[in-house]
Motif scaffolding. Structure first.
Motif, short mmCIF file in Angstrom:
data_model
loop_
_atom_site.label_atom_id
_atom_site.label_comp_id
_atom_site.label_asym_id
_atom_site.label_seq_id
_atom_site.Cartn_x
_atom_site.Cartn_y
_atom_site.Cartn_z
N LYS A 124 -14.96 -5.32 14.05
CA LYS A 124 -13.50 -5.28 14.19
C LYS A 124 -13.00 -3.92 14.73
O LYS A 124 -11.80 -3.64 14.70
N PHE A 129 -7.70 -4.65 16.77
CA PHE A 129 -6.57 -5.13 15.96
C PHE A 129 -5.67 -6.06 16.79
O PHE A 129 -5.22 -7.09 16.31
N LYS A 180 -8.78 1.74 2.76
CA LYS A 180 -8.28 0.48 2.20
C LYS A 180 -8.03 0.63 0.70
O LYS A 180 -7.03 0.15 0.17
N MET A 192 10.90 -1.17 1.65
CA MET A 192 9.57 -0.57 1.73
C MET A 192 9.65 0.95 1.76
O MET A 192 8.91 1.63 1.07
N ASN A 248 2.20 -2.90 9.44
CA ASN A 248 1.78 -4.00 8.57
C ASN A 248 2.98 -4.60 7.85
O ASN A 248 3.21 -5.80 7.90
N GLY A 249 3.76 -3.75 7.19
CA GLY A 249 4.82 -4.26 6.32
C GLY A 249 6.10 -4.64 7.07
O GLY A 249 6.45 -5.81 7.15
N GLY A 277 5.60 -7.24 9.83
CA GLY A 277 5.25 -8.53 9.23
C GLY A 277 6.46 -9.18 8.56
O GLY A 277 6.78 -10.34 8.81
N PRO A 290 3.10 -15.06 10.71
CA PRO A 290 3.76 -13.92 11.37
C PRO A 290 2.87 -13.20 12.38
O PRO A 290 3.35 -12.63 13.34
N GLN A 301 -6.05 -13.20 16.05
CA GLN A 301 -7.05 -12.32 15.45
C GLN A 301 -8.21 -12.18 16.44
O GLN A 301 -8.53 -13.13 17.15
N TRP A 353 -3.22 -16.99 7.50
CA TRP A 353 -2.26 -15.99 7.99
C TRP A 353 -2.71 -14.56 7.76
O TRP A 353 -2.30 -13.64 8.46
N LYS A 400 -11.88 -7.35 6.12
CA LYS A 400 -10.73 -6.93 6.94
C LYS A 400 -9.51 -7.81 6.65
O LYS A 400 -8.56 -7.84 7.44
N GLN A 401 -9.53 -8.49 5.52
CA GLN A 401 -8.37 -9.32 5.18
C GLN A 401 -7.17 -8.42 4.88
O GLN A 401 -7.33 -7.30 4.38
N CYS A 402 -5.97 -8.93 5.15
CA CYS A 402 -4.74 -8.16 4.94
C CYS A 402 -4.75 -7.51 3.55
O CYS A 402 -4.86 -8.20 2.54
N GLY A 403 -4.59 -6.19 3.55
CA GLY A 403 -4.61 -5.47 2.28
C GLY A 403 -3.42 -5.82 1.40
O GLY A 403 -3.45 -5.60 0.19
N VAL A 459 2.39 -9.76 -0.19
CA VAL A 459 3.21 -10.48 0.79
C VAL A 459 3.62 -11.85 0.23
O VAL A 459 4.77 -12.28 0.33
C1 HEM Z 1 -4.22 -6.35 8.07
C2 HEM Z 1 -0.93 -9.86 8.16
C3 HEM Z 1 1.98 -7.16 5.35
C4 HEM Z 1 -1.67 -4.16 4.59
C5 HEM Z 1 -3.57 -7.52 8.33
C6 HEM Z 1 -4.06 -8.52 9.21
C7 HEM Z 1 -3.16 -9.52 9.23
C8 HEM Z 1 -2.06 -9.13 8.38
C9 HEM Z 1 -3.24 -10.81 10.02
C10 HEM Z 1 -5.41 -8.49 9.94
C11 HEM Z 1 -5.32 -7.97 11.34
C12 HEM Z 1 -6.67 -7.98 11.99
O1 HEM Z 1 -7.48 -7.10 11.71
O2 HEM Z 1 -6.94 -8.91 12.75
C13 HEM Z 1 0.18 -9.39 7.46
C14 HEM Z 1 1.46 -10.05 7.39
C15 HEM Z 1 2.28 -9.28 6.61
C16 HEM Z 1 1.50 -8.14 6.18
C17 HEM Z 1 1.78 -11.35 8.07
C18 HEM Z 1 3.71 -9.48 6.17
C19 HEM Z 1 4.39 -10.56 6.37
C20 HEM Z 1 1.22 -6.17 4.82
C21 HEM Z 1 1.65 -5.23 3.82
C22 HEM Z 1 0.61 -4.39 3.60
C23 HEM Z 1 -0.46 -4.80 4.47
C24 HEM Z 1 3.02 -5.23 3.18
C25 HEM Z 1 0.48 -3.24 2.66
C26 HEM Z 1 1.46 -2.72 1.99
C27 HEM Z 1 -2.61 -4.46 5.53
C28 HEM Z 1 -3.78 -3.63 5.78
C29 HEM Z 1 -4.50 -4.24 6.79
C30 HEM Z 1 -3.78 -5.46 7.14
C31 HEM Z 1 -4.11 -2.34 5.08
C32 HEM Z 1 -5.81 -3.76 7.39
C33 HEM Z 1 -6.93 -4.32 6.58
C34 HEM Z 1 -8.26 -3.73 6.95
O3 HEM Z 1 -8.34 -2.99 7.91
O4 HEM Z 1 -9.24 -4.00 6.23
N1 HEM Z 1 -2.36 -7.91 7.82
N2 HEM Z 1 0.24 -8.26 6.73
N3 HEM Z 1 -0.07 -5.88 5.18
N4 HEM Z 1 -2.65 -5.55 6.36
FE1 HEM Z 1 -1.28 -6.99 6.39
#
Ligand code: HEM
Length: 472
Positions: A79, A83, A114, A169, A271-272, A275, A338, A342, A407, A421-424, A429
């Motif tokens: 990955k 991104f 993470k 946020m 991210n936040g 999203g 949202p 990927q 999602w 690599k799932q959304c942290g 959310v």
């Molecule tokens: C990664 C969706 C909100 C933290 C991701 C990814 C998706 C996603 C699809 C993966 C991207 C990829 O590598 O292909 C969403 C959506 C959100 C949201 C739809 C809100 C509607 C948040 C929030 C946080 C967050 C509020 C933390 C406060 C992260 C982090 C990653 C990530 C840290 C990277 C994970 C990694 O590298 O291992 N998010 N996200 N996200 N998200 Fe979210």
């Protein structure tokens, strides 16, 4: 078996494909028409962005429920820097820091950053919920005041939802610092400018004329200098006010202070904020587009579980008693994820299986990309896939389907961890989505939208407040 499809004539076909994707066919038809043409849900395509500014568009699309999850398999997929596909915005957009979202699980920093994010959510958790509740109450009071003034027939709420996403946020991670003291009402706009320029080459269609959009936004990477001023102001606000979290990054996770800061801005902004700015409008749109009877049923469940206490604390205690709310929010994430795409790069040669059971050879280094617009509507798994069915995930059969919603860059039944690599923010959310809908129906019996509403821009026509009779 060789993956079907063709990249066509170098450059020319890629540019033609980009025009199809953005302007001629649209994102969904782009993929659907190629699935039809090559009779395969695993196929070669030119992804956006394309030459001249982005020379490597060739990739393999994974468009069904069986092939798509290979993107979550760390042993097969790298990955690093994917991104948003083959385009990697310059680190200069993020203070010279290569942020967590661009790191592969094999990079040492990934797990540390993470864990830092998990700790941010843990230490700030209750504050996120109470700030959300307060900002939502103020947004709804604003809508009601506009309605009562009688000057408008309907109220567009997208900008109020943007303010809500930004304020709750930023306030939560800065321990309550008010961004309007520094930015006035322009905070969300500064954030949008920074995000918009950074991701311009892959952004959804704007309202600009196609030729201008093409030449201005999609032909070459835009220089970070354009948004240096807004970014420095936002980062400066975090540097001054989010000191407790930056200290934690330094002391507990051994991060450089600037590295912790820019990762924090990315998590809150990209991210936040980004999203939620997509998720909150579509939640309102899909829920309020349902019949009066459905809204009564959903509201009844929420009010029954929470009683008179609408607080976030009570909500957390009651959420397990609101299965319809959970199913409804997940259905919104299925029908309108949202984040639509990927990507990953093959770490080595392997075989991927498509939905119809055929096996295709993937070569080391190939770019793989999945479209949730198709995968989360795969008709072999979901009945009436294009319909919004809020009850879809109820009961034993419904729970079985939860694993097919992606999602968060993982199955909905999987857990995020520092090893994947799932959304942290996955659980967070979901909580915010449910809290948002719960707050709506603790206040209103029903919501009617205007006919010009769209998932990304709902317009409220009327709100029926909870009557005393309903409450008792
Ligand atoms: C990664 C969706 C909100 C933290 C991701 C990814 C998706 C996603 C699809 C993966 C991207 C990829 O590598 O292909 C969403 C959506 C959100 C949201 C739809 C809100 C509607 C948040 C929030 C946080 C967050 C509020 C933390 C406060 C992260 C982090 C990653 C990530 C840290 C990277 C994970 C990694 O590298 O291992 N998010 N996200 N996200 N998200 Fe979210």
């Amino acid at each position: 078996m060789e993956v079907p499809g063709s990249y066509g004539v170098p450059w020319l076909s890629a540019i033609k494909d980009k025009l199809d994707f953005h302007y001629i066919q649209g994102e969904v038809e782009f993929f659907k028409s190629r699935v039809k043409k090559y009779k395969s849900t695993v196929l070669k395509v030119n992804f956006i962005p394309t030459p001249p500014g982005f020379p490597n568009p060739a990739g393999i699309a994974l468009l069904d429920q069986r092939s798509f999850p290979v993107l979550f398999d760390n042993s097969k997929v790298d990955k690093r820097d994917v991104f948003v596909g083959s385009y990697k915005p310059s680190d200069a957009f993020t203070g010279g820091v290569r942020t967590l979202a661009y790191l592969d699980t094999e990079e040492e920093k990934h797990a540390r950053l993470k864990e830092f994010v998990f700790q941010i959510l843990k230490s700030t958790g209750p504050r996120f919920l109470s700030e959300f509740e307060a900002e939502m109450a103020s947004a709804l009071a604003g809508v009601e005041a506009e309605m009562e003034s009688g000057t408008k027939n309907s109220i567009a709420v997208s900008s109020k939802l943007l303010d809500l996403a930004f304020n709750f946020m930023v306030k939560a991670v800065t321990g309550g610092a008010d961004p309007s003291s520094q930015f006035g009402s322009y905070g969300p706009l500064l954030m949008q400018l920074w995000i918009g320029v950074q991701f311009a080459p892959i952004s959804p269609r704007t309202q600009l004329p196609a030729v201008i959009e093409e030449l201005l936004l999609r032909s070459f990477p835009l220089p970070p200098l354009i948004v240096r001023w807004p970014y420095d102001r936002i980062a400066g606000f975090f540097r001054d006010n989010a000191t407790a979290l930056i200290d934690m990054g330094e002391k507990q996770f051994g991060l450089d202070r600037e590295e912790a800061l820019h990762n924090l801005v990315f998590v809150v902004g990209v991210n936040g904020f980004l999203g939620f700015s997509r998720m909150l409008p579509s939640l309102l749109f899909y829920v309020a587009s349902q019949s009066e009877a459905f809204q009564q049923r959903l509201g009844g469940e929420i009010r029954g579980a929470m009683g008179d206490d609408g607080s976030a604390r009570k909500f957390m205690a009651a959420v397990e008693r609101m299965p319809l709310l959970k199913s409804t929010v997940l259905e919104v994430m299925r029908i309108a994820p949202p984040v639509l795409y990927q990507y990953g790069r093959a770490r080595r040669e392997f075989v991927v299986e498509s939905g119809d059971g055929r096996e295709f050879l993937i070569r080391k280094g190939e770019l793989l990309g999945g479209s949730q617009a198709l995968v989360c509507r795969d008709p072999t798994v979901f009945d009436s896939p294009d319909e919004f069915v809020p009850d879809r995930f109820l009961g034993a059969q419904g729970r079985e389907l939860e694993r097919c919603v992606f999602w968060s860059n993982g199955r909905n039944t999987d857990s995020t961890s520092s090893a994947n690599k799932q959304c942290g923010g996955k659980d967070f959310v979901e909580t915010i989505g449910r809290l948002f809908v719960a707050q709506l129906y603790l206040r209103y019996e029903s919501i009617k939208l205007g006919p010009d509403s769209k998932p990304e821009s709902p317009v409220i026509k009327s709100l029926r407040k909870i009557s005393v009779a309903t409450r008792t």
